[in-house]
Design a protein around this motif. Structure first.
Motif, PDB file in Angstrom:
ATOM      1  N   THR A  14      -5.727  10.989  -4.336  1.00 32.70           N
ATOM      2  CA  THR A  14      -5.712  10.572  -5.741  1.00 32.70           C
ATOM      3  C   THR A  14      -4.308  10.732  -6.284  1.00 32.70           C
ATOM      4  O   THR A  14      -3.567  11.629  -5.889  1.00 32.70           O
ATOM      5  N   TYR A  15      -3.944   9.830  -7.175  1.00 32.18           N
ATOM      6  CA  TYR A  15      -2.656   9.906  -7.854  1.00 32.18           C
ATOM      7  C   TYR A  15      -2.883  10.371  -9.291  1.00 32.18           C
ATOM      8  O   TYR A  15      -4.000  10.342  -9.798  1.00 32.18           O
ATOM      9  N   ARG A  16      -1.807  10.703  -9.929  1.00 30.01           N
ATOM     10  CA  ARG A  16      -1.814  11.073 -11.342  1.00 30.01           C
ATOM     11  C   ARG A  16      -2.851  12.156 -11.632  1.00 30.01           C
ATOM     12  O   ARG A  16      -3.742  12.008 -12.456  1.00 30.01           O
ATOM     13  N   ARG A  19      -6.521  11.192 -11.624  1.00 28.04           N
ATOM     14  CA  ARG A  19      -7.032  10.144 -12.500  1.00 28.04           C
ATOM     15  C   ARG A  19      -7.152   8.810 -11.782  1.00 28.04           C
ATOM     16  O   ARG A  19      -7.839   7.919 -12.237  1.00 28.04           O
ATOM     17  N   GLN A  20      -6.409   8.658 -10.694  1.00 29.48           N
ATOM     18  CA  GLN A  20      -6.518   7.402  -9.976  1.00 29.48           C
ATOM     19  C   GLN A  20      -6.783   7.655  -8.498  1.00 29.48           C
ATOM     20  O   GLN A  20      -5.954   8.236  -7.796  1.00 29.48           O
ATOM     21  N   GLN A  21      -7.965   7.222  -8.055  1.00 29.04           N
ATOM     22  CA  GLN A  21      -8.292   7.430  -6.660  1.00 29.04           C
ATOM     23  C   GLN A  21      -7.730   6.271  -5.853  1.00 29.04           C
ATOM     24  O   GLN A  21      -8.120   5.114  -6.038  1.00 29.04           O
ATOM     25  N   ARG A  41      -5.739  -6.441  -0.003  1.00 26.39           N
ATOM     26  CA  ARG A  41      -4.983  -6.963  -1.136  1.00 26.39           C
ATOM     27  C   ARG A  41      -4.074  -5.899  -1.739  1.00 26.39           C
ATOM     28  O   ARG A  41      -4.231  -4.704  -1.507  1.00 26.39           O
ATOM     29  N   SER A  42      -3.139  -6.374  -2.507  1.00 24.93           N
ATOM     30  CA  SER A  42      -2.143  -5.491  -3.097  1.00 24.93           C
ATOM     31  C   SER A  42      -2.808  -4.369  -3.892  1.00 24.93           C
ATOM     32  O   SER A  42      -3.737  -4.606  -4.651  1.00 24.93           O
ATOM     33  N   GLY A  43      -2.339  -3.153  -3.680  1.00 24.34           N
ATOM     34  CA  GLY A  43      -2.853  -2.023  -4.432  1.00 24.34           C
ATOM     35  C   GLY A  43      -4.073  -1.359  -3.816  1.00 24.34           C
ATOM     36  O   GLY A  43      -4.650  -0.465  -4.414  1.00 24.34           O
ATOM     37  N   CYS A  44      -4.462  -1.782  -2.613  1.00 21.10           N
ATOM     38  CA  CYS A  44      -5.666  -1.190  -2.024  1.00 21.10           C
ATOM     39  C   CYS A  44      -5.363   0.127  -1.317  1.00 21.10           C
ATOM     40  O   CYS A  44      -6.277   0.788  -0.844  1.00 21.10           O
ATOM     41  N   GLY A  45      -4.107   0.497  -1.243  1.00 19.47           N
ATOM     42  CA  GLY A  45      -3.799   1.816  -0.689  1.00 19.47           C
ATOM     43  C   GLY A  45      -3.194   1.806   0.711  1.00 19.47           C
ATOM     44  O   GLY A  45      -3.131   2.852   1.357  1.00 19.47           O
ATOM     45  N   LYS A  46      -2.731   0.659   1.167  1.00 21.00           N
ATOM     46  CA  LYS A  46      -2.161   0.578   2.521  1.00 21.00           C
ATOM     47  C   LYS A  46      -0.924   1.465   2.665  1.00 21.00           C
ATOM     48  O   LYS A  46      -0.810   2.228   3.618  1.00 21.00           O
ATOM     49  N   SER A  47      -0.022   1.328   1.703  1.00 21.54           N
ATOM     50  CA  SER A  47       1.212   2.127   1.793  1.00 21.54           C
ATOM     51  C   SER A  47       0.910   3.613   1.668  1.00 21.54           C
ATOM     52  O   SER A  47       1.501   4.443   2.365  1.00 21.54           O
ATOM     53  N   THR A  48      -0.026   3.935   0.785  1.00 23.01           N
ATOM     54  CA  THR A  48      -0.418   5.333   0.628  1.00 23.01           C
ATOM     55  C   THR A  48      -0.926   5.891   1.949  1.00 23.01           C
ATOM     56  O   THR A  48      -0.519   6.975   2.378  1.00 23.01           O
ATOM     57  N   LEU A  49      -1.798   5.125   2.609  1.00 25.42           N
ATOM     58  CA  LEU A  49      -2.353   5.580   3.880  1.00 25.42           C
ATOM     59  C   LEU A  49      -1.243   5.750   4.919  1.00 25.42           C
ATOM     60  O   LEU A  49      -1.206   6.733   5.667  1.00 25.42           O
ATOM     61  N   ASP A 158       5.792  -0.727   7.221  1.00 21.13           N
ATOM     62  CA  ASP A 158       5.214  -1.085   5.922  1.00 21.13           C
ATOM     63  C   ASP A 158       5.799  -2.412   5.457  1.00 21.13           C
ATOM     64  O   ASP A 158       6.887  -2.441   4.876  1.00 21.13           O
ATOM     65  N   GLU A 159       5.086  -3.477   5.721  1.00 17.88           N
ATOM     66  CA  GLU A 159       5.545  -4.835   5.392  1.00 17.88           C
ATOM     67  C   GLU A 159       7.020  -5.031   5.725  1.00 17.88           C
ATOM     68  O   GLU A 159       7.816  -5.418   4.864  1.00 17.88           O
ATOM     69  N   PRO A 160       7.387  -4.775   6.970  1.00 16.49           N
ATOM     70  CA  PRO A 160       8.816  -4.713   7.270  1.00 16.49           C
ATOM     71  C   PRO A 160       9.514  -6.062   7.228  1.00 16.49           C
ATOM     72  O   PRO A 160      10.727  -6.119   7.126  1.00 16.49           O
ATOM     73  N   THR A 191       0.428  -4.988   6.397  1.00 11.81           N
ATOM     74  CA  THR A 191       0.886  -6.337   6.069  1.00 11.81           C
ATOM     75  C   THR A 191      -0.046  -7.054   5.107  1.00 11.81           C
ATOM     76  O   THR A 191      -1.229  -6.756   4.996  1.00 11.81           O
ATOM     77  N   HIS A 192       0.546  -7.987   4.381  1.00 12.88           N
ATOM     78  CA  HIS A 192      -0.211  -8.907   3.550  1.00 12.88           C
ATOM     79  C   HIS A 192      -0.502 -10.174   4.295  1.00 12.88           C
ATOM     80  O   HIS A 192      -1.299 -11.002   3.873  1.00 12.88           O
ATOM     81  N   ASP A 193       0.269 -10.336   5.361  1.00 18.77           N
ATOM     82  CA  ASP A 193       0.397 -11.635   5.994  1.00 18.77           C
ATOM     83  C   ASP A 193      -0.573 -11.683   7.176  1.00 18.77           C
ATOM     84  O   ASP A 193      -0.350 -11.050   8.204  1.00 18.77           O
TER      85      ASP A 193
HETATM   86  N1  LIG Z   1       3.353   7.235  -6.911  1.00 19.09           N
HETATM   87  C1  LIG Z   1       2.220   6.738  -7.444  1.00 19.09           C
HETATM   88  N2  LIG Z   1       1.737   7.230  -8.593  1.00 19.09           N
HETATM   89  C2  LIG Z   1       0.595   6.755  -9.131  1.00 19.09           C
HETATM   90  N3  LIG Z   1      -0.143   5.786  -8.584  1.00 19.09           N
HETATM   91  C3  LIG Z   1       0.284   5.242  -7.439  1.00 19.09           C
HETATM   92  C4  LIG Z   1       1.497   5.685  -6.799  1.00 19.09           C
HETATM   93  N4  LIG Z   1       1.681   4.967  -5.672  1.00 19.09           N
HETATM   94  C5  LIG Z   1       0.642   4.119  -5.623  1.00 19.09           C
HETATM   95  N5  LIG Z   1      -0.210   4.276  -6.659  1.00 19.09           N
HETATM   96  C6  LIG Z   1      -1.452   3.532  -6.897  1.00 19.09           C
HETATM   97  O1  LIG Z   1      -2.281   3.701  -5.779  1.00 19.09           O
HETATM   98  C7  LIG Z   1      -2.872   2.496  -5.381  1.00 19.09           C
HETATM   99  C8  LIG Z   1      -2.507   2.169  -3.971  1.00 19.09           C
HETATM  100  O2  LIG Z   1      -1.120   1.930  -3.898  1.00 19.09           O
HETATM  101  P1  LIG Z   1      -0.403   1.504  -2.546  1.00 19.09           P
HETATM  102  O3  LIG Z   1       1.044   1.414  -2.828  1.00 19.09           O
HETATM  103  O4  LIG Z   1      -0.823   2.395  -1.465  1.00 19.09           O
HETATM  104  O5  LIG Z   1      -1.010   0.043  -2.326  1.00 19.09           O
HETATM  105  P2  LIG Z   1      -0.633  -1.062  -1.241  1.00 19.09           P
HETATM  106  O6  LIG Z   1      -1.900  -1.450  -0.590  1.00 19.09           O
HETATM  107  O7  LIG Z   1       0.463  -0.586  -0.373  1.00 19.09           O
HETATM  108  O8  LIG Z   1      -0.134  -2.233  -2.157  1.00 19.09           O
HETATM  109  P3  LIG Z   1       0.965  -3.341  -1.835  1.00 19.09           P
HETATM  110  O9  LIG Z   1       0.332  -4.258  -0.871  1.00 19.09           O
HETATM  111  O10 LIG Z   1       1.216  -3.982  -3.145  1.00 19.09           O
HETATM  112  O11 LIG Z   1       2.154  -2.642  -1.290  1.00 19.09           O
HETATM  113  C9  LIG Z   1      -2.391   1.444  -6.374  1.00 19.09           C
HETATM  114  O12 LIG Z   1      -3.407   1.244  -7.314  1.00 19.09           O
HETATM  115  C10 LIG Z   1      -1.196   2.054  -7.007  1.00 19.09           C
HETATM  116  O13 LIG Z   1      -1.098   1.665  -8.344  1.00 19.09           O
END
Ligand SMILES: Nc1ncnc2c1ncn2[C@@H]1O[C@H](COP(=O)(O)OP(=O)(O)OP(=O)(O)O)[C@@H](O)[C@H]1O
Ligand SMILES: [Mg+2]
Lengths: 279, 279
Positions: A14-16, A19-21, A41-49, A158-160, A191-193
């Motif tokens: 969770t972030y923040r 507040r944001q899972q 899709r964008s924002g699904c958490g790929k980079s986080t993972l 990460d989307e290199p 990747t998105h692609d």
């Molecule tokens: N540092 C942060 N602080 C707060 N929220 C974050 C942070 N980084 C990412 N998030 C939120 O966590 C969720 C997942 O983000 P993440 O960057 O992992 O997505 P993603 O799948 O890599 O997206 P993209 O394809 O656009 O790169 C998003 O809703 C994003 O807004």
């Protein structure tokens, strides 16, 4: 050099301050030498993972194991490459590539290893050039050489290639796949692609958003990944596109910026970052 | 030249497409302008001197005019007097600058790197920065055993802020992925500092030093009005007491020339050491 085994157990993030899972209950295993994609899709958490798997980010809960050992910090044994090459402009190409060896007390290997890596990415003539003189594609090759120099067992990407033109992207995709296979490195690609995923990996993990979770795992069995016109390629691509569309549709919630789904724009196949249609 | 320049640069037009010639013409042109500027300054001085001489109320100050002042300057240079009064001042500025750098750079790095520290120090630092360094004079005089010590302290107090703020701001602008990549490649804290942070912000530090040197040079003269019996500030005071206005004006010229040269040296150092690209 050989690939490492990667296991992800019950990762939640969770972030923040909660507040944001971003991720919920991710379980995943990657075999040594396997190439795996994380799509969604964008924002699904790929980079986080990816950050969590590489130890750059500590998960809220859950564990990551590489070859059975708990991952708690980044290490040159597994290296992440980002969309931007992030080269150090005050260093030459060769100095950039040597950095991992220099940091880990392997300076004695620099003389042999750096030219070898530059040869691998076909930039032997550029060793003493300033990195600012290189094109975007060349810079990303230097970043690849820098990542490979410490002999990593896993390469996280990460989307290199997403900032590169189609032609450069294609050749880098083939090069990374060839190098990873030759060296036996485990590959995890965000990747998105979708065509990129089909070209490069054996398995694609499709993530759904809000919170990020695994929607489906799509195997991609292709004999020949270089020929994009075979019926097998088209089949794998549309199978992945269907899984992606399904996950994206399910993950959608009313948000400030409603991203269009494939369905909402009908049969018109557009290519935006939010909607990577099959090409 | 930007596309909004409607009037073509005459140097460009005259030189046609030869870049070498364009460069030479541009250099000649800016030299011409510099000479013109100096001539204007000299003319203003001469006019001022003329006015002073012809006004019965101020005729005692007639030696301020360029002719007597420059004649006296020539004598001071050949007799070694100019050197004698400059060296102590330069030593004090150098000592003050060394102290300011030794404090400003590390503190600036800490403040730039750690948000908590930044928030804690922000208001106190802004508060202290706005106090004229010369207001510390009574305290400095009490706190230091020697006049020299007090002067060096005042210079350091004046010079520390530009260095500290410039360093901190430079660090905050550093691409965060540079840290991520370095950490991933196995950088230890000292690697991070010496291989990544310091080169990344070298230009900001030098810019801070350049600003600080300007401030230090300005603070020097009033600080040397304090007890010491050497240096440029002392000479000014001394010349006023002995009514030698030609010596006073000559000293002002020396202060200006050295200040200009110090700034020029900083500028050269910045462009030599910078890895930033103009284009
Ligand atoms: N540092 C942060 N602080 C707060 N929220 C974050 C942070 N980084 C990412 N998030 C939120 O966590 C969720 C997942 O983000 P993440 O960057 O992992 O997505 P993603 O799948 O890599 O997206 P993209 O394809 O656009 O790169 C998003 O809703 C994003 O807004
Ligand atoms: Mg991302």
């Amino acid at each position: 050099m050989k690939g490492a085994h990667l296991a992800v157990e019950k990762i939640c993030h969770t972030y923040r301050r909660g507040r944001q899972q971003a991720l919920s209950d991710i379980d995943l295993e990657v075999k040594p030498g396997e190439a795996l994609a994380l799509v969604g899709r964008s924002g699904c958490g790929k980079s986080t993972l990816l950050h969590i798997m590489s130890g750059l980010l500590a998960p809220t809960s859950g564990k990551v194991f590489i070859d059975g050992a708990r991952v708690e910090a980044p290490s040159p044994r597994w290296v992440v490459m980002f969309q931007q090459p992030s080269l150090y402009p005050w260093m030459t190409v060769a100095q950039n590539v040597a950095l991992g060896l220099r940091f880990t007390g392997r300076a004695n290997e620099i003389a042999s290893r750096v030219p070898e890596m530059l040869k691998l990415v076909e930039l032997s003539d550029y060793a003493n050039r300033n990195v600012q003189d290189l094109s975007g594609g060349q810079q990303q090759r230097v970043a690849l050489a820098r990542s490979l120099a410490p002999s990593p067992e896993i390469l996280f990407l990460d989307e290199p290639f997403s900032a590169l033109d189609a032609f450069t992207r294609g050749s880098l995709q083939r090069d990374v796949r060839r190098i990873a296979k030759d060296l036996g490195i485990t590959l995890v690609l965000v990747t998105h692609d979708l065509p990129e995923a089909v070209t490069m990996v054996e398995r694609a993990v499709v993530l759904a958003a809000n919170p990020g979770r695994i929607s489906e795992i799509v195997p991609i069995d292709l004999e020949n990944r270089d020929d994009l016109r075979t019926p097998e390629y088209a089949k794998a691509r549309s199978r992945l596109a269907a899984a992606y569309e399904n996950a994206a549709g399910r993950g959608l919630r009313p948000t400030a910026e409603p991203a269009p789904t494939l369905r909402s724009i009908g049969d018109r196949q557009t290519q935006t970052s939010a909607v990577p249609a099959a090409r | 030249m930007s596309s909004t320049d409607i009037i073509a640069d005459p140097a460009d037009m005259a030189a046609g497409s030869d870049p070498d010639r364009t460069g030479r013409l541009k250099a000649a042109r800016s030299l011409g302008f510099a000479i013109l500027g100096m001539a204007l300054l000299l003319a203003a001085w001469w006019v001022g001197g003329y006015a002073v001489q012809n006004n019965p109320a101020t005729t005692a100050f007639a030696d301020f005019a360029p002719e007597p002042a420059l004649t006296r300057l020539g004598e001071m240079l050949s007799s070694g007097e100019a050197m004698q009064m400059t060296v102590p001042s330069l030593q004090r500025v150098l000592q003050g600058m060394v102290i300011a750098i030794a404090i400003g750079v590390p503190v600036g790095i800490l403040v730039g790197r750690f948000q908590v520290l930044r928030e804690v120090t922000n208001i106190p630092f802004q508060f202290l920065r706005m106090i004229s360094p010369l207001s510390w004079m009574p305290i400095a005089v009490m706190a230091f055993a020697t006049w020299d010590g007090a002067i060096v302290f005042l210079i350091a107090v004046a010079a520390v802020w530009p260095i500290l703020f410039s360093t901190a701001a430079g660090l905050r602008r550093v691409d965060p992925s540079w840290f991520k990549v370095a950490r991933n490649l196995g950088a230890r804290p000292w690697h991070m500092l010496f291989v990544i942070i310091l080169p990344a912000i070298s230009q900001d530090i030098l810019t801070g030093i350049r600003l600080a040197l300007g401030v230090a040079w300005i603070v020097l003269v009033p600080a040397e009005y304090l007890g010491v019996t050497s240096g440029l500030g002392y000479s000014i005071n001394d010349a006023r007491d002995t009514l030698e206005y030609d010596r006073l004006a000559a000293t002002v010229v020396i202060i200006g020339v050295i200040g200009f040269l110090l700034d020029f040296a900083c500028q050269q150092a910045i462009s030599k050491l910078s890895w930033h690209r103009e284009d």
